[in-house]
Every structure is written in structure tokens, then in C-alpha cells.
Write a protein that holds these residues in place. Structure first.
Motif, mmCIF file in Angstrom:
data_model
loop_
_atom_site.group_PDB
_atom_site.id
_atom_site.type_symbol
_atom_site.label_atom_id
_atom_site.label_comp_id
_atom_site.label_asym_id
_atom_site.label_seq_id
_atom_site.Cartn_x
_atom_site.Cartn_y
_atom_site.Cartn_z
ATOM 1 N N UNK A 87 44.966 37.454 39.010
ATOM 2 C CA UNK A 87 45.166 36.979 37.646
ATOM 3 C C UNK A 87 44.337 37.720 36.629
ATOM 4 N N UNK A 88 43.417 38.595 37.104
ATOM 5 C CA UNK A 88 42.612 39.378 36.168
ATOM 6 C C UNK A 88 42.492 40.801 36.711
ATOM 7 N N UNK A 89 42.486 41.771 35.806
ATOM 8 C CA UNK A 89 42.373 43.172 36.191
ATOM 9 C C UNK A 89 41.012 43.450 36.822
ATOM 10 N N UNK A 90 40.996 44.285 37.848
ATOM 11 C CA UNK A 90 39.738 44.700 38.484
ATOM 12 C C UNK A 90 39.124 45.830 37.655
ATOM 13 N N UNK A 91 37.919 45.671 37.128
ATOM 14 C CA UNK A 91 37.288 46.757 36.362
ATOM 15 C C UNK A 91 37.082 47.996 37.230
ATOM 16 N N UNK A 139 35.535 38.369 22.094
ATOM 17 C CA UNK A 139 36.527 38.849 23.046
ATOM 18 C C UNK A 139 37.785 38.020 23.021
ATOM 19 N N UNK A 140 38.940 38.679 22.913
ATOM 20 C CA UNK A 140 40.212 37.963 22.911
ATOM 21 C C UNK A 140 41.078 38.411 24.077
ATOM 22 N N UNK A 141 41.940 37.509 24.532
ATOM 23 C CA UNK A 141 42.910 37.838 25.575
ATOM 24 C C UNK A 141 44.062 36.851 25.474
ATOM 25 N N UNK A 142 45.268 37.319 25.769
ATOM 26 C CA UNK A 142 46.423 36.411 25.738
ATOM 27 C C UNK A 142 46.547 35.627 27.042
ATOM 28 N N UNK A 143 45.811 36.031 28.065
ATOM 29 C CA UNK A 143 45.898 35.393 29.375
ATOM 30 C C UNK A 143 44.843 34.308 29.538
ATOM 31 N N UNK A 144 45.296 33.082 29.778
ATOM 32 C CA UNK A 144 44.365 31.979 30.028
ATOM 33 C C UNK A 144 43.601 32.203 31.326
ATOM 34 N N UNK A 145 44.271 32.798 32.325
ATOM 35 C CA UNK A 145 43.603 33.078 33.599
ATOM 36 C C UNK A 145 42.454 34.057 33.404
ATOM 37 N N UNK A 146 42.712 35.131 32.675
ATOM 38 C CA UNK A 146 41.672 36.125 32.432
ATOM 39 C C UNK A 146 40.484 35.503 31.714
ATOM 40 N N UNK A 147 40.764 34.671 30.723
ATOM 41 C CA UNK A 147 39.684 34.034 29.962
ATOM 42 C C UNK A 147 38.856 33.101 30.835
ATOM 43 N N UNK A 148 39.489 32.499 31.837
ATOM 44 C CA UNK A 148 38.741 31.657 32.768
ATOM 45 C C UNK A 148 37.672 32.483 33.484
ATOM 46 N N UNK A 149 38.053 33.665 33.977
ATOM 47 C CA UNK A 149 37.085 34.521 34.668
ATOM 48 C C UNK A 149 36.011 35.018 33.713
ATOM 49 N N UNK A 150 36.408 35.343 32.487
ATOM 50 C CA UNK A 150 35.427 35.774 31.492
ATOM 51 C C UNK A 150 34.430 34.656 31.197
ATOM 52 N N UNK A 151 34.941 33.424 31.094
ATOM 53 C CA UNK A 151 34.058 32.279 30.840
ATOM 54 C C UNK A 151 33.076 32.075 31.994
ATOM 55 N N UNK A 152 33.578 32.130 33.224
ATOM 56 C CA UNK A 152 32.706 31.954 34.395
ATOM 57 C C UNK A 152 31.645 33.056 34.437
ATOM 58 N N UNK A 153 32.064 34.290 34.201
ATOM 59 C CA UNK A 153 31.106 35.401 34.212
ATOM 60 C C UNK A 153 30.090 35.286 33.087
ATOM 61 N N UNK A 154 30.548 34.814 31.940
ATOM 62 C CA UNK A 154 29.643 34.609 30.815
ATOM 63 C C UNK A 154 28.611 33.533 31.143
#
Length: 273
Positions: A87-91, A139-154
């Protein structure tokens, strides 16, 4: 089965990969919640049946080219570790160049408000935010899944200077914040491009950038120009330099630099309007 036997079995199954033993060690370390040194100092220890079956399942999934980062739910990026999953791109390591370029520019020009379009796991903004606590990141993203990972990492990083928004491009900016720098590693792969099998596990909306692939990049550049954002740094496809250079030059920028990745391919640009 003991640890040594399990590693030998895993390496034999992964023999078609470049690093079969290393990857089998990484997966068994993940299952046992131990580091790789532990495996070598306890190689005769027997595995619990549950642990062995879990490890076996991961090895078989890796044989099918599932990304190691998804199997272990983590990726190393810019000397940090980030939580990732389907659900999120691998850096990628190449994107670390973008972070270094941004860091240099922010310090040199004393930039304060930095926006990222397509924040994904948060790897770019969080890497910078942790190093530059005097700056504010958006940081913005249209994907709710991606934002979930960003929130957890934050949350796990303890970073306080990154705000996350579910939005297209900069649509969240209703207060008309004046951004000093716009960052993005947007989707830039052409629609008809055949992805390698391992990349097919990643979200398509984070990969494909339109029919030609550069449509989103062009929109980001135009948006920055219209909103008078003085600096833009973007990652691009290795084949997109010439056409993007022609497009950017229509805006008569003050400065434009394309940078190369580790393979000496053009991988991004630093733009000043």
C-alpha cells in the motif's frame, strides 16, 4: 531443525537471488526478533515449530519475488529505518540523493516552509525534518494507506515539525502558506511500461504517472510556478530529462540543474524560479 540448518535450507531456496544467505539471515532474524549476530552465536539452537513455519512461509514468498522490505515491514533509508508494507512505495537508495540535495539547499538558502507532494511513507520529509528541526514540513498524499505509514513513522521518529494531509497536490493549503521549497518523488512511469515482477507488488498509483509518465511532474512544475514557490526538487525517470528540460525552460527559470544517480543516469532536478 536448528538455526544453522534453517539458514542452509533458506539459502538453497533463494539460490536464484544475488544474496541468498544474507536474505535468509534477514528473514530468520525478523522471525526470531534477534540480530544476525545472534544467529551465528546460537546456530545450534533448535527452532520452535511456529517460528520455523513462519520463516518457511517467508522464504517461499520471497522465492516468488515479494519485496524483502514488505516481508520484514521495514526499509533502511538515509540512516533511518521506516515502517513499510503493501500500500506504500518502498523508498529507493537513489531517492537519498534528493534528500541530500534538499538538505544542502535548505541550509544554504535558509528555507523555512517545505512541502512534499506524494509523501508516501514519509521517508523524505521525516529524514529532513529530523535533521532540520527549525523548519516546518508539510506532506500531502491522495492515498489514505500511505498516510497511515507516514503517521506511524512520524510517531515513532518523534518528529514534531511535519504535518500530514490527505490531499491532491497542494489542495490542503487553504491558509495560503508561502512555501519556500516543493519536493516530490511522484509517479513517473509510463502507463504501458512492463514492470519487473518484484515491483508489481507496489501500489500502481505510486508508480504510473500517466500515458507518457511525466504528466504529474509537469503539473507539479506548473503548480510551483503559479504559486510562486521559488525552489523545486523532483525525482524523474532516467529517460525524461530532455523533454522536461524543454518544458521547464518555457517558464524561464533562474537556474536549472539535473543530477545523476549512482548509475550515472539522470534522476532528478533542482529548479529555481
Amino acid at each position: 531443525m536448528n538455526i544453522q540448518e534453517a539458514l542452509q535450507w533458506g539459502a538453497s531456496k533463494l539460490s536464484s537471488l544475488e544474496r541468498p544467505l544474507l536474505e535468509s539471515e534477514i528473514l530468520l532474524s525478523f522471525v526470531l526478533r534477534q540480530n544476525r549476530l545472534y544467529l551465528h552465536t546460537h546456530f545450534l539452537d533448535s527452532l520452535e515449530d511456529f517460528d520455523y513455519k513462519t520463516y518457511q512461509n517467508l522464504i517461499l514468498r520471497r522465492c516468488n519475488e515479494e519485496p524483502l522490505e514488505y516481508l520484514t515491514q521495514k526499509v533502511s533509508f538515509y540512516e533511518n529505518e521506516f515502517y513499510v508494507d503493501y500500500g506504500v512505495l518502498i523508498p529507493r537508495p537513489e531517492t537519498e540523493i534528493l534528500v541530500s540535495k534538499a538538505k544542502e539547499l535548505i541550509i544554504a538558502k535558509n528555507l523555512k516552509n517545505i512541502a512534499e507532494i506524494g509523501v508516501g511513507s514519509g521517508a523524505i520529509s521525516l529524514s529532513l525534518a529530523s535533521l532540520l528541526p527549525h523548519c516546518q514540513f508539510f506532506g500531502s498524499d491522495i492515498s489514505a494507506e500511505a498516510l497511515f505509514y507516514a503517521f506511524v513513522n512520524s510517531y515513532h521518529s518523534g518528529v514534531q515539525n511535519l504535518k500530514l494531509f490527505r490531499a491532491s497536490y497542494l489542495d490542503f493549503n487553504t491558509q495560503t502558506i508561502k512555501f519556500d521549497l516543493l519536493l516530490s518523488n511522484p509517479p513517473y512511469i509510463p502507463q504501458n511500461y512492463k514492470l519487473p515482477k518484484n515491483v508489481c507488488y507496489e501500489p500502481k498509483k505510486a508508480l504510473f504517472g500517466g500515458k507518457k509518465g511525466d504528466e504529474i511532474l509537469r503539473h507539479i512544475i506548473t503548480l510551483a510556478y503559479k504559486q510562486a514557490i521559488p525552489y523545486v526538487i523532483c525525482e524523474i525517470g532516467y529517460h525524461q530529462k530532455d523533454e522536461l528540460e524543454d518544458f521547464i525552460c518555457t517558464f524561464k527559470p533562474k537556474k536549472l540543474e539535473f543530477y545523476q544517480d549512482f548509475a550515472k543516469l539522470y534522476r532528478g532536478f533542482v529548479l529555481e524560479f
